[in-house]
Design an enzyme around this catalytic site. Structure first.
Site, PDB file in Angstrom:
ATOM      1  N   SER A 141       0.805  -1.222   0.000  1.00 42.46           N
ATOM      2  CA  SER A 141       0.000   0.000   0.000  1.00 42.46           C
ATOM      3  C   SER A 141       0.835   1.268   0.000  1.00 42.46           C
ATOM      4  O   SER A 141       0.363   2.325  -0.417  1.00 42.46           O
ATOM      5  CB  SER A 141      -0.938   0.013   1.214  1.00 42.46           C
ATOM      6  OG  SER A 141      -0.199   0.036   2.415  1.00 42.46           O
ATOM      7  N   ASP A 171      -4.013   7.705   9.958  1.00 37.87           N
ATOM      8  CA  ASP A 171      -3.621   6.418  10.548  1.00 37.87           C
ATOM      9  C   ASP A 171      -2.157   6.397  10.981  1.00 37.87           C
ATOM     10  O   ASP A 171      -1.709   5.468  11.648  1.00 37.87           O
ATOM     11  CB  ASP A 171      -3.913   5.258   9.593  1.00 37.87           C
ATOM     12  CG  ASP A 171      -3.123   5.311   8.282  1.00 37.87           C
ATOM     13  OD1 ASP A 171      -2.198   6.131   8.150  1.00 37.87           O
ATOM     14  OD2 ASP A 171      -3.443   4.513   7.372  1.00 37.87           O
ATOM     15  N   HIS A 184       0.308   5.447   6.614  1.00 35.93           N
ATOM     16  CA  HIS A 184       0.418   5.686   5.177  1.00 35.93           C
ATOM     17  C   HIS A 184       0.702   7.160   4.895  1.00 35.93           C
ATOM     18  O   HIS A 184       0.019   8.039   5.426  1.00 35.93           O
ATOM     19  CB  HIS A 184      -0.867   5.246   4.469  1.00 35.93           C
ATOM     20  CG  HIS A 184      -1.124   3.781   4.606  1.00 35.93           C
ATOM     21  ND1 HIS A 184      -1.928   3.259   5.584  1.00 35.93           N
ATOM     22  CD2 HIS A 184      -0.650   2.742   3.883  1.00 35.93           C
ATOM     23  CE1 HIS A 184      -1.951   1.939   5.476  1.00 35.93           C
ATOM     24  NE2 HIS A 184      -1.182   1.607   4.451  1.00 35.93           N
TER      25      HIS A 184
END
Length: 208
Positions: free
Chosen positions: A31, A179, A182
């Site tokens: 990701s 978060d 990321h």
């Protein structure tokens, strides 16, 4: 430092070169590569930013975003043949974070990364391996061995090592999404700049 969910891989849109054939660069990762939760990953994930930076410096390149959110080194190894079908000349490998989230053994990750690097080189690509770090929740020895693993893999596989892909980004609230895992748009730009010198080194190796 690290990844989840499974968006469809994207390819950075570029204008065709009218003179020199564009060097195909494959950004192969999880990701952090895919640009999870960005509003426009095709524009703002690090592969797209990296392509713009390289073009600004006069390089004719096409960067293919082969990031799959949630991938471990096991998942990535299983899809590598498909990702190499475009015959990239440079492969940027950014993996390992999700393995640590799942408590995978460092030895197993190392074996998978060895295989990924070897298969990329066997396919004719120069490999840029992105080093990572992890939280100490699995023990200080685990975290230390994990960080050192990338140097060992790069040495054995004759890959160019980026010491830490998230240098200056990890733990910086201004460069991460809520978060704190990321990178946001600014963080993705920093990641691209962290990787840029190693990719330029790979491009020089292609020339000779």
């Amino acid at each position: 430092f690290f990844a989840c969910g499974k968006p469809k891989p994207t390819e950075v849109t570029t204008l065709p070169s009218t003179s020199v054939a564009a060097v195909r660069i494959l950004a192969f990762g999880d990701s952090l590569t895919a640009g999870k939760d960005l509003e426009d990953p095709d524009r703002d994930a690090y592969p797209a930013v990296l392509e713009r930076l390289l073009k600004e410096k006069g390089h004719s390149v096409r960067v293919i975003n082969a990031g799959h959110s949630g991938d471990t080194t096991f998942d990535a190894l299983a899809r590598l043949d498909f990702s190499l079908a475009d015959k990239p000349q440079v492969v940027i490998v950014g993996l390992g974070s999700n393995d640590t989230f799942q408590g995978k053994k460092v030895a197993d990750m190392e074996r998978n990364l060895d295989n990924i690097v070897r298969q990329c080189r066997d396919a004719g690509a120069v490999v840029v391996l992105c080093g990572m770090k992890t939280f100490p929740n699995l023990g200080l020895f685990y975290a230390s061995d994990y960080a050192k693993m990338f140097k060992r893999v790069a040495h054995r596989g004759d890959a160019i090592l980026v010491p830490f892909m998230l240098e200056g980004v990890a733990g910086n609230a201004a460069l991460n999404l809520p978060d704190m895992i990321h990178p946001n748009v600014l963080g993705q730009d920093r990641v691209a700049r962290n990787i840029l010198p190693s990719v330029e080194k790979a491009l020089k190796m292609l020339k000779g």
